[in-house]
Write a protein that holds these residues in place. Structure first.
Motif, short mmCIF file in Angstrom:
data_model
loop_
_atom_site.label_atom_id
_atom_site.label_comp_id
_atom_site.label_asym_id
_atom_site.label_seq_id
_atom_site.Cartn_x
_atom_site.Cartn_y
_atom_site.Cartn_z
N ILE A 121 0.84 -1.20 0.00
CA ILE A 121 0.00 0.00 0.00
C ILE A 121 0.88 1.26 0.00
O ILE A 121 0.60 2.22 -0.74
CB ILE A 121 -0.96 -0.02 1.21
CG1 ILE A 121 -2.01 -1.13 0.99
CG2 ILE A 121 -1.65 1.33 1.39
CD1 ILE A 121 -2.88 -1.41 2.20
N THR A 122 1.94 1.26 0.81
CA THR A 122 2.82 2.44 0.86
C THR A 122 3.46 2.70 -0.50
O THR A 122 3.44 3.83 -1.00
CB THR A 122 3.93 2.22 1.91
OG1 THR A 122 3.34 1.84 3.13
CG2 THR A 122 4.74 3.49 2.11
N VAL A 123 4.02 1.65 -1.10
CA VAL A 123 4.69 1.81 -2.40
C VAL A 123 3.69 2.22 -3.47
O VAL A 123 3.95 3.11 -4.28
CB VAL A 123 5.43 0.51 -2.79
CG1 VAL A 123 6.01 0.61 -4.19
CG2 VAL A 123 6.53 0.21 -1.79
N LEU A 124 2.51 1.58 -3.44
CA LEU A 124 1.46 1.92 -4.40
C LEU A 124 1.08 3.39 -4.28
O LEU A 124 0.99 4.11 -5.28
CB LEU A 124 0.23 1.03 -4.14
CG LEU A 124 -0.91 1.13 -5.13
CD1 LEU A 124 -0.47 0.61 -6.49
CD2 LEU A 124 -2.12 0.33 -4.64
N GLY A 125 0.90 3.86 -3.03
CA GLY A 125 0.53 5.26 -2.80
C GLY A 125 1.57 6.21 -3.37
O GLY A 125 1.24 7.17 -4.07
N LEU A 126 2.85 5.92 -3.10
CA LEU A 126 3.92 6.80 -3.59
C LEU A 126 4.00 6.80 -5.11
O LEU A 126 4.17 7.85 -5.73
CB LEU A 126 5.26 6.37 -2.99
CG LEU A 126 5.46 6.73 -1.52
CD1 LEU A 126 6.64 5.99 -0.93
CD2 LEU A 126 5.66 8.24 -1.39
N ASN A 127 3.85 5.61 -5.72
CA ASN A 127 3.90 5.54 -7.18
C ASN A 127 2.74 6.31 -7.82
O ASN A 127 2.92 7.00 -8.81
CB ASN A 127 3.89 4.09 -7.66
CG ASN A 127 5.24 3.43 -7.47
OD1 ASN A 127 6.26 4.11 -7.37
ND2 ASN A 127 5.26 2.12 -7.40
#
Lengths: 289, 315
Positions: free
Chosen positions: A265-271
């Protein structure tokens, strides 16, 4: 006399309005904000104390008392994810800072000077790129010992050539422009021009790359701590939690599922945030859609 | 063209030489004395000194570098401190696991990504494109080792279709060996496929806006032919670039994935060698991986010329 500008002027409020219509940006922004908030809140409050081992509660499945279950020491997984977010964010963010603060001046310098200096810097870049980043990060943490600080250095070093490359490519496109010629005619030095005219024009590129490297940093940190080379226990980290979960997959799958979802979720949000910013501020990428 | 190739080749050789110096220098400053490590803590200072001399550790730095680098060129990698066998045998044995793993992963990633990219680009903005790119966005965000754990849970623990880890060796049957490489390869391939699908899509979209695509359509060629024959070929350059970069990621990715699945590959070998301070193994494997990355990048550069005839005629 008034200056005629034939491109539609982008005011702050018009950009903001565009931002709120961009689904990727809004989703990414909200997710990133939530993760940041979670990390900040963990300093004041977590559902349970992550340093306290309650063996009686060990490997319990998700329940109203422990939403994401407990680990093999009876620690609350949700609380550990909250505290682990601090570590992930801090490592990735500082690593981006290192990459930007060294890489951008190098790239801008290479573009401003050109010739031999440029060639030499780009060859050094090639050299760093020839080393698989994770392999070198493992070597660096093995030399200096495992820990969060060394993980930051290891990931940060590999951000340097990335930012150098982006800054150079961006700056090279700006240098032939007329306003640079005007600045030159006004007698400004190439350093002054780089700072005053080139940097503001490549800021968007750097911001977008920054969110990408931030996301990659989160993944890299998780990988390093999974191998036992990142933050050391008792400090919870997402990668370490996955390592602990691996041998207990059969009895306690939640120990692996939830920390992994936190990373995703964190990586998805940043991308999404990065894609959104690129969409809003760069007309060229918009045309492609 | 020849001049371009020679320049690329020269740059690759120089990069490789510089890389070898970096690797050698880095391992020089690693704490820990290999001789002391081999003999154990009870050995006397004299014994350690004797072994250091035997191992050539007391020779001057430059001489040791030249000796080592010359050995690399002759594929004489020295002997492992911990395994007490020639490093080249160790590498050959481990490569039999890692190379098929990386190749299967690369093949999987390409087979998944290119059709998705084509599908998305030709349905740009429609529901299918949105769903495919949403999935790709998700795929990029998934850490491969976590995905590996989830695969183990579903396919090994739950469905019992494949082993959860370990490797029986190629001698015990090709099918059995391939079965134990399947999950690791899928875990490695997924995030790479997601990136590749996104790159393929945006490269194709750029090409599809070109005039010659309109011309091809206007002269009545079916859309399929235009897409596969004209668009895909022209979109190959960015796709090839990413494929080359991915090879480096895949090699590095094997370090973690081989640890997840307990596979006796190169990645696990180098990780264990680092923690055991088996410098000679670390040096050799790192150099091998770096050489592989440089070679693949060179091949990618050369393949541009194959894909794009214009580059062939350019002087």
């Amino acid at each position: 006399m008034t200056l005629h500008i034939d491109i539609p002027e982008e005011t702050f409020s018009s950009i903001l309005a565009k931002a709120f219509r961009n689904t990727a940006f809004v989703t990414g922004f909200v997710i990133t904000l939530l993760i940041l908030a979670m990390a900040v809140v963990s300093y004041i409050w977590t559902p349970y104390d992550v340093t306290k081992l309650v063996i009686a509660d060990k490997t319990q499945g998700p329940s109203p008392a422990h939403w994401f279950g407990t680990d093999h020491f009876g620690r609350d997984i949700l609380s550990m994810i909250m505290v682990g977010a601090r570590n992930s964010i801090a490592v990735a963010l500082v690593a981006v800072g290192i990459g930007m603060s060294v890489g951008v001046p190098l790239g801008a310098f290479a573009a401003a000077r050109g010739g031999l200096v440029d060639e030499a810097l780009m060859r050094v870049n090639d050299l760093v790129f020839a080393f698989p980043a994770l392999l070198s990060a493992i070597m660096i943490t093995a030399i200096f010992g495992p820990g969060a600080v060394n993980a930051i250095i290891a990931i940060g070093i590999f951000n340097i050539p990335v930012f150098a490359r982006v800054a150079r490519a961006g700056a090279l496109a700006i240098w032939p422009r007329e306003f640079i010629l005007a600045a030159r005619a006004a007698g400004k030095s190439s350093t002054q021009i780089s700072i005053e005219h080139v940097l503001p024009n490549i800021a968007t590129l750097l911001l977008v790359q920054g969110t990408i490297q931030f996301a990659l940093g989160i993944l890299a940190e998780a990988g390093l701590s999974y191998l036992g080379l990142g933050a050391q226990p008792p400090m919870p980290s997402w990668g370490r939690m996955l390592f602990d979960a691996q041998t207990r997959m059969v009895v306690a799958p939640w120990m692996a599922i939830f920390p992994g979802m936190a990373i995703v979720i964190t990586v998805l949000g940043l991308n999404l945030l990065g894609d959104g910013i690129a969409d809003i501020l760069d007309p060229k990428s918009r045309r492609q859609r | 063209m020849t001049a371009y190739l020679l320049k690329r080749l020269a740059i690759s050789v120089v990069t490789l030489a510089l890389a070898s110096m970096v690797v050698f220098a880095v391992l020089e400053i690693l704490p820990g004395d290999p001789a002391r490590l081999m003999l154990g803590m009870n050995a006397s200072a004299d014994q350690v000194e004797l072994l250091r001399n035997q191992m050539g550790l007391n020779a001057p730095l430059v001489w040791r570098y030249l000796h080592w680098a010359g050995g690399l060129l002759n594929l004489d990698l020295g002997r492992s401190y911990t395994y007490s066998v020639p490093v080249i045998d160790l590498v050959r044995e481990r490569l039999a696991v890692s190379l098929p793993l990386a190749l299967i992963a690369l093949a999987l990633s390409t087979i998944i990504a290119i059709p998705i990219g084509l599908f998305s680009a030709s349905r740009r903005g429609r529901a299918g494109d949105t769903i495919a790119m949403g999935a790709a966005q998700l795929g990029v965000a998934v850490p491969n080792f976590w995905f590996a754990l989830m695969l183990i849970y579903v396919f090994a623990v739950w469905l019992r279709l494949v082993p959860a880890g370990g490797f029986s060796g190629w001698g015990a049957g090709v099918w059995q060996a391939l079965k134990s490489l399947l999950l690791p390869a899928v875990a490695l391939a997924l995030p790479q496929a997601a990136i590749l699908a996104r790159v393929t899509r945006s490269a194709l979209i750029e090409v599809l806006n070109e005039d010659y695509i309109r011309t091809a359509r206007a002269k009545g060629l079916p859309y399929r032919t235009v897409l596969w024959r004209h668009a895909l070929r022209n979109a190959m350059i960015p796709v090839l670039t990413i494929l080359g970069l991915q090879f480096a990621f895949l090699l590095a990715g094997t370090i973690i994935i081989e640890n997840v699945f307990y596979l006796p590959g190169l990645g696990r070998l180098v990780f264990q060698a680092i923690t055991q301070r088996d410098l000679i193994v670390v040096e050799s494997v790192v150099m091998l991986l770096v050489a592989a990355v440089i070679a693949v990048n060179l091949i990618v550069d050369l393949s541009y010329a194959v894909v794009d005839p214009r580059l062939r005629s350019r002087q």
